[in-house]
Design a protein around this motif. Structure first.
Motif, PDB file in Angstrom:
ATOM      1  N   ASN A  96       4.312  -1.179  12.473  1.00 20.17           N
ATOM      2  CA  ASN A  96       3.228  -1.794  11.696  1.00 20.17           C
ATOM      3  C   ASN A  96       2.114  -2.227  12.647  1.00 20.17           C
ATOM      4  OD1 ASN A  96       1.646  -3.207   9.886  1.00 20.17           O
ATOM      5  ND2 ASN A  96       2.943  -5.038   9.949  1.00 20.17           N
ATOM      6  N   PRO A  97       1.289  -1.273  13.125  1.00 18.92           N
ATOM      7  CA  PRO A  97       0.240  -1.656  14.077  1.00 18.92           C
ATOM      8  C   PRO A  97      -0.870  -2.453  13.399  1.00 18.92           C
ATOM      9  CG  PRO A  97       0.479   0.765  13.893  1.00 18.92           C
ATOM     10  CD  PRO A  97       1.253   0.154  12.776  1.00 18.92           C
ATOM     11  N   VAL A 120      -3.976   9.984   8.813  1.00 24.69           N
ATOM     12  CA  VAL A 120      -5.113   9.051   8.823  1.00 24.69           C
ATOM     13  C   VAL A 120      -4.904   8.005   9.914  1.00 24.69           C
ATOM     14  CG1 VAL A 120      -6.435   7.435   7.417  1.00 24.69           C
ATOM     15  CG2 VAL A 120      -5.314   9.359   6.326  1.00 24.69           C
ATOM     16  N   ILE A 121      -3.661   7.518   9.995  1.00 25.02           N
ATOM     17  CA  ILE A 121      -3.357   6.458  10.957  1.00 25.02           C
ATOM     18  C   ILE A 121      -3.492   6.965  12.391  1.00 25.02           C
ATOM     19  CG2 ILE A 121      -1.440   5.041  11.812  1.00 25.02           C
ATOM     20  CD1 ILE A 121      -0.631   4.696   8.884  1.00 25.02           C
ATOM     21  N   GLU A 122      -2.968   8.154  12.631  1.00 19.72           N
ATOM     22  CA  GLU A 122      -3.033   8.676  14.005  1.00 19.72           C
ATOM     23  C   GLU A 122      -4.471   8.901  14.446  1.00 19.72           C
ATOM     24  OE1 GLU A 122      -0.272  11.885  13.998  1.00 19.72           O
ATOM     25  OE2 GLU A 122       1.394  10.453  14.011  1.00 19.72           O
ATOM     26  N   HIS A 157      -1.851   0.017   7.801  1.00 16.50           N
ATOM     27  CA  HIS A 157      -1.376   0.574   6.533  1.00 16.50           C
ATOM     28  C   HIS A 157      -2.210   0.128   5.338  1.00 16.50           C
ATOM     29  CE1 HIS A 157       2.213   2.333   8.291  1.00 16.50           C
ATOM     30  NE2 HIS A 157       2.294   1.255   9.026  1.00 16.50           N
ATOM     31  N   THR A 158      -3.040  -0.883   5.518  1.00 15.49           N
ATOM     32  CA  THR A 158      -3.877  -1.335   4.398  1.00 15.49           C
ATOM     33  C   THR A 158      -5.159  -0.495   4.303  1.00 15.49           C
ATOM     34  OG1 THR A 158      -5.188  -2.903   5.684  1.00 15.49           O
ATOM     35  CG2 THR A 158      -3.126  -3.736   4.791  1.00 15.49           C
ATOM     36  N   LEU A 159      -5.367   0.404   5.261  1.00 11.93           N
ATOM     37  CA  LEU A 159      -6.711   0.961   5.464  1.00 11.93           C
ATOM     38  C   LEU A 159      -6.960   2.394   5.045  1.00 11.93           C
ATOM     39  CD1 LEU A 159      -7.584  -0.342   9.020  1.00 11.93           C
ATOM     40  CD2 LEU A 159      -8.687  -0.973   6.882  1.00 11.93           C
ATOM     41  N   GLU A 160      -5.930   3.084   4.566  1.00 15.86           N
ATOM     42  CA  GLU A 160      -6.084   4.533   4.396  1.00 15.86           C
ATOM     43  C   GLU A 160      -7.424   4.948   3.778  1.00 15.86           C
ATOM     44  OE1 GLU A 160      -2.774   5.070   1.975  1.00 15.86           O
ATOM     45  OE2 GLU A 160      -1.327   4.930   3.624  1.00 15.86           O
ATOM     46  N   TYR A 219       0.833  -1.214   0.000  1.00 14.75           N
ATOM     47  CA  TYR A 219       0.000   0.000   0.000  1.00 14.75           C
ATOM     48  C   TYR A 219       0.862   1.257   0.000  1.00 14.75           C
ATOM     49  CZ  TYR A 219      -3.962  -2.996   0.566  1.00 14.75           C
ATOM     50  OH  TYR A 219      -4.908  -3.959   0.352  1.00 14.75           O
ATOM     51  N   PHE A 220       1.804   1.350   0.931  1.00 19.23           N
ATOM     52  CA  PHE A 220       2.699   2.521   0.860  1.00 19.23           C
ATOM     53  C   PHE A 220       3.944   2.200   0.034  1.00 19.23           C
ATOM     54  CE2 PHE A 220       6.312   1.483   3.515  1.00 19.23           C
ATOM     55  CZ  PHE A 220       5.820   0.500   4.361  1.00 19.23           C
TER      56      PHE A 220
END
Ligand code: PGA
Length: 234
Positions: free
Chosen positions: A82-83, A220-222, A162-165, A23-24
């Motif tokens: 990588n949470p 987005v992740i935070e 990281h798959t979810l943005e 993804y990234f």
């Protein structure tokens, strides 16, 4: 070296990445290719088992993956967190609930990744260590299929954030606020011990170490993790 890589023959780079990394990873690769347009790239996306096989067979210059095993002769270095988070469709009864106990998840159906996935083995280990049994009602072998399955109400799932943005931005899936979550993992840059890396592979490895972080959509992740771990409101 940099001038050499920008020259007529940029060389060939074989990178293999975990399915969660791409993804990234593609954004990272795009910038690398803008800098070194002559480099010919083979970018392989597969699961943990496939990556270990490629290392064993000496098929990739550089591999980006979860924690490598101790018993394979590999050189590795962590480069990014990588949470792993637990996701549900928007509107699920557990969405918005604070501090969901792990035991409550035993009544839910889960869509799990295939055997050989690092995400799956990390999740199984995590729940196993805490004495919680998850019901894997379905197995799917891509993160894309799992996310869609969650959206369609087939079950909950554990995926790398990281798959979810895009899904988080659109609000189609939500990160549940579960106790002891997220599962903390890291990504590693790996190659065979003693492998002589080409100039382009060395340059790519340095690029990953120094710049990978800036290709992750941290805002987005935070927000997702902040929401997922925020203390109960007044
Ligand atoms: P996977 O790898 O695509 O095999 O789940 C990711 C990881 O090991 O964290």
């Amino acid at each position: 070296l940099i001038e050499e890589l920008k020259g007529t023959d940029g060389g060939r780079l074989v990178v293999a990445v975990a399915s969660t990394v791409h993804y990234f990873g593609i954004r990272l690769l795009a910038e690398f290719c803008r800098r070194y347009p002559k480099v010919k790239v083979s970018f392989k996306v597969t699961n943990r088992k496939g990556l270990l096989q490629q290392l064993e067979d000496n098929e990739a210059d550089v591999v980006l993956m979860g924690q490598p095993p101790e018993d394979q002769d590999l050189q590795y270095e962590a480069f990014l967190e990588n949470p792993l988070v637990l996701i549900a469709p928007a509107g699920h009864p557990l969405a918005g609930k604070r501090g969901i106990p792990l035991s409550e998840l035993q009544d839910e159906n889960f869509i799990m990744r295939e055997q050989g996935s690092g995400t799956r083995s990390a999740a199984e280990r995590y729940f196993g260590e805490r004495g919680v049994h998850l019901t894997a009602s379905m197995e799917m072998n891509t993160n894309g299929a799992i996310k869609q399955g969650v959206e369609e109400g087939l079950g909950l799932a554990i995926v790398s954030i990281h798959t979810l943005e895009r899904e988080l931005e659109s609000g189609r899936v939500v990160v549940l606020d579960v106790e002891h979550f997220p599962i903390r993992r890291q990504w590693f840059i790996v190659h065979r011990s003693g492998k002589r890396l080409s100039a382009v592979a060395r340059e790519f490895a340095d690029f990953v170490r120094s710049e990978a972080r800036s290709f992750v959509r941290t805002e987005v992740i935070e927000v997702a993790l902040g929401k997922a771990s925020a203390a109960p409101g007044p």
